[in-house]
Structure formats: structure tokens, C-alpha cells
Write an enzyme that holds these catalytic residues in place. Structure first.
Site, mmCIF file in Angstrom:
data_model
loop_
_atom_site.group_PDB
_atom_site.id
_atom_site.type_symbol
_atom_site.label_atom_id
_atom_site.label_comp_id
_atom_site.label_asym_id
_atom_site.label_seq_id
_atom_site.Cartn_x
_atom_site.Cartn_y
_atom_site.Cartn_z
ATOM 1 N N HIS A 1 20.335 -16.412 43.347
ATOM 2 C CA HIS A 1 19.704 -17.376 43.939
ATOM 3 C C HIS A 1 18.761 -16.715 44.946
ATOM 4 O O HIS A 1 19.168 -16.291 46.032
ATOM 5 C CB HIS A 1 20.529 -18.864 44.528
ATOM 6 C CG HIS A 1 21.275 -19.560 43.637
ATOM 7 N ND1 HIS A 1 22.252 -19.323 43.334
ATOM 8 C CD2 HIS A 1 20.688 -20.709 43.372
ATOM 9 C CE1 HIS A 1 22.667 -20.304 42.555
ATOM 10 N NE2 HIS A 1 21.664 -20.998 42.539
ATOM 11 N N HIS B 1 28.076 -25.523 39.912
ATOM 12 C CA HIS B 1 27.893 -24.925 38.785
ATOM 13 C C HIS B 1 28.997 -24.765 37.851
ATOM 14 O O HIS B 1 30.082 -24.310 38.137
ATOM 15 C CB HIS B 1 27.396 -23.181 38.991
ATOM 16 C CG HIS B 1 26.235 -23.102 40.039
ATOM 17 N ND1 HIS B 1 26.245 -23.212 41.365
ATOM 18 C CD2 HIS B 1 24.663 -23.353 39.804
ATOM 19 C CE1 HIS B 1 24.965 -23.294 41.986
ATOM 20 N NE2 HIS B 1 24.060 -23.191 40.723
ATOM 21 N N TRP C 1 15.935 -31.609 44.385
ATOM 22 C CA TRP C 1 16.661 -32.210 43.168
ATOM 23 C C TRP C 1 17.089 -33.497 43.180
ATOM 24 O O TRP C 1 17.013 -34.167 42.134
ATOM 25 C CB TRP C 1 17.835 -30.987 42.497
ATOM 26 C CG TRP C 1 18.818 -31.074 43.428
ATOM 27 C CD1 TRP C 1 19.762 -31.874 43.704
ATOM 28 C CD2 TRP C 1 18.945 -30.072 44.549
ATOM 29 N NE1 TRP C 1 20.708 -31.345 44.597
ATOM 30 C CE2 TRP C 1 20.218 -30.424 45.231
ATOM 31 C CE3 TRP C 1 18.196 -28.760 45.119
ATOM 32 C CZ2 TRP C 1 20.931 -29.530 46.142
ATOM 33 C CZ3 TRP C 1 18.927 -28.237 46.161
ATOM 34 C CH2 TRP C 1 19.777 -28.556 46.706
ATOM 35 N N CYS D 1 27.015 -31.199 44.168
ATOM 36 C CA CYS D 1 26.382 -30.206 43.177
ATOM 37 C C CYS D 1 27.160 -28.950 43.129
ATOM 38 O O CYS D 1 28.007 -28.831 43.790
ATOM 39 C CB CYS D 1 25.055 -29.940 43.677
ATOM 40 S SG CYS D 1 23.878 -31.422 44.121
ATOM 41 N N TYR E 1 15.520 -28.817 36.090
ATOM 42 C CA TYR E 1 14.306 -28.847 37.209
ATOM 43 C C TYR E 1 14.042 -27.329 37.690
ATOM 44 O O TYR E 1 15.159 -26.382 37.700
ATOM 45 C CB TYR E 1 14.812 -29.757 38.501
ATOM 46 C CG TYR E 1 16.026 -29.385 39.138
ATOM 47 C CD1 TYR E 1 15.727 -28.680 40.479
ATOM 48 C CD2 TYR E 1 17.141 -29.366 38.874
ATOM 49 C CE1 TYR E 1 17.151 -28.019 41.096
ATOM 50 C CE2 TYR E 1 18.346 -28.827 39.422
ATOM 51 C CZ TYR E 1 18.209 -28.159 40.634
ATOM 52 O OH TYR E 1 19.070 -27.731 41.433
ATOM 53 N N GLU F 1 35.143 -29.632 47.637
ATOM 54 C CA GLU F 1 34.467 -30.043 48.739
ATOM 55 C C GLU F 1 34.758 -31.218 49.508
ATOM 56 O O GLU F 1 34.484 -31.190 50.873
ATOM 57 C CB GLU F 1 32.742 -30.177 48.388
ATOM 58 C CG GLU F 1 32.222 -29.053 47.490
ATOM 59 C CD GLU F 1 30.816 -29.174 47.139
ATOM 60 O OE1 GLU F 1 30.154 -30.296 47.704
ATOM 61 O OE2 GLU F 1 30.166 -28.310 46.472
ATOM 62 N N HIS G 1 19.822 -21.258 35.047
ATOM 63 C CA HIS G 1 21.393 -21.273 34.912
ATOM 64 C C HIS G 1 21.747 -22.699 34.756
ATOM 65 O O HIS G 1 21.011 -23.655 35.030
ATOM 66 C CB HIS G 1 22.040 -20.483 36.015
ATOM 67 C CG HIS G 1 21.471 -21.080 37.425
ATOM 68 N ND1 HIS G 1 20.388 -20.885 38.085
ATOM 69 C CD2 HIS G 1 22.181 -21.786 38.248
ATOM 70 C CE1 HIS G 1 20.244 -21.316 39.200
ATOM 71 N NE2 HIS G 1 21.637 -22.081 39.449
ATOM 72 N N GLU H 1 17.704 -25.050 37.114
ATOM 73 C CA GLU H 1 18.812 -25.161 36.559
ATOM 74 C C GLU H 1 18.537 -26.358 35.399
ATOM 75 O O GLU H 1 17.852 -27.222 35.430
ATOM 76 C CB GLU H 1 19.853 -25.969 37.729
ATOM 77 C CG GLU H 1 20.183 -24.987 38.909
ATOM 78 C CD GLU H 1 21.453 -25.868 39.605
ATOM 79 O OE1 GLU H 1 21.995 -25.044 40.154
ATOM 80 O OE2 GLU H 1 21.497 -26.951 39.551
ATOM 81 N N GLU I 1 15.750 -22.879 43.051
ATOM 82 C CA GLU I 1 16.988 -23.654 42.316
ATOM 83 C C GLU I 1 16.133 -23.689 40.954
ATOM 84 O O GLU I 1 15.025 -24.108 40.657
ATOM 85 C CB GLU I 1 17.330 -24.800 42.912
ATOM 86 C CG GLU I 1 18.430 -24.459 43.833
ATOM 87 C CD GLU I 1 19.882 -24.058 42.984
ATOM 88 O OE1 GLU I 1 19.842 -23.880 41.986
ATOM 89 O OE2 GLU I 1 20.909 -24.122 43.767
#
Length: 187
Positions: A28, A72, A163, A70, A107, A90, A35, A118, A116
Site C-alpha cells: 500500500h 484482504h 470506498w 474491511c 475501486y 477486529e 489486489h 482493490e 487503495e
């Protein structure tokens, strides 16, 4: 070293074909390659959406308000399994009900010289649990009625992650999302 220092992202082409993996933190930057990611909107039985204020320790969008969670997905991990893993990490919540609403959402946005970029399916989940936040990931949380949230996001766009704004715009037009909320007695 924080747990997330060893996290990686799955690099993909525009058709979501895997090209390899790369360390999350160094990937990032101002030239972030495409990704995989995911984005989750989590509702409670009162019809409230859980918002999170991102931790000040985050490289991307620190202290900005965003949707519930959010992250990955790992290589060969489904978006739903990735969401369950990240929500547990989280927010301290075990999720069982998650729906993939926008499987092909993507986006590219930039803030403070960090991009970002993704392919980021948007998911909706439901819980009756109260979060126990991981302060390394989440600074604060708030529960808000969906209709109040959509008004606030339109009036205070600088308050929210870019996003999240784009995803809400798409969710508001999505029949599957409206149907799931209707059947969950949220709307």
C-alpha cells in the site's frame, strides 16, 4: 511486531486472476497494485449498521469512519471466511450469517499519497453481539440506523472512507441488498 505486519495481499489482474502475493504494509503506497479485498456491512437486530473509526495506527485512512470491517482474503480463502476471520480479530464477534452482495465491486482511491486499488466484494452480515474492539485496528465504533447513515454519508462525505461511500452508492441500487434487509426486518 504487530500481528498484521506479516499479513499479505493477493495480487490480481483486472479479471481477478492471481498474479502472486505481496506484503500488505509495503504494497500500500502511491503505486498500489490491484489486489483482492472485501468490505463488510454488519447489522444488528435493531436494524443498526456498525460503523468503525479506523485506528490511528492504520497506514490507510487512519481515524476515518468506515463500514464495519474491511480486509484482504488470503490465498485460497473465500471472501466470507476472510470476513469472519477479520471480524473476529477486529471486533471480537463470531459471525455465522454473511451474504455476498456485490461480488465484482472494484475501486481505486487515494488519500495522503496512499492508494487503495482493490477488487473488493461487498458483504452484508448480521449479529446480535456487541463488539469488543481491537484497539490496534479500531479506534471507535458506533451503531446507526441505515436510513440515518445514508443521509449522513451524503451530507458528510469527508467523514467517511472513499470506498465506503462508493459501496453505499452501489448498495442503494442493489435489489439483493434491499431484499435481504427487508427479510431481516431492517428497512
Amino acid at each position: 511486531m504487530a500481528i498484521y505486519d506479516h499479513d499479505y495481499v493477493v495480487l490480481v489482474d483486472k479479471h481477478n486472476k492471481v498474479l502472486g502475493t505481496s506484503p500488505k504494509l509495503t504494497t500500500h503506497n502511491k503505486n498500489t497494485p490491484l489486489h483482492r479485498g472485501f468490505s463488510l456491512f454488519l447489522f444488528n437486530p435493531k436494524g443498526e449498521l456498525l460503523l468503525q473509526q479506523r485506528s490511528k495506527k492504520k497506514k490507510t485512512w487512519p481515524l476515518v469512519w468506515s463500514n464495519s470491517c474491511c480486509g484482504h482474503p488470503r490465498l485460497n480463502e473465500s471472501n466470507i471466511d476472510a470476513a469472519k476471520r477479520r471480524v473476529r480479530f477486529e471486533l471480537g464477534i463470531e459471525l455465522t450469517e454473511i451474504h455476498e452482495i456485490l461480488p465484482n465491486f472494484s475501486y481505486k482511491v487515494e488519500k495522503d499519497a496512499v492508494v487503495e486499488n482493490e477488487i473488493c466484494p461487498v458483504l452484508v452480515g448480521f449479529t446480535n453481539k456487541e463488539p469488543i474492539i481491537n484497539k490496534d485496528e479500531v479506534n471507535d465504533i458506533a451503531w446507526i440506523q441505515w436510513n440515518k447513515f445514508t443521509k449522513d454519508i451524503n451530507n458528510n462525505r469527508d467523514k467517511y472512507s472513499k470506498w465506503c461511500i462508493l459501496e453505499v452508492d452501489e448498495l442503494l441500487k442493489n435489489k439483493k441488498f434491499k431484499s435481504i434487509l427487508l427479510h431481516s426486518s431492517i428497512l
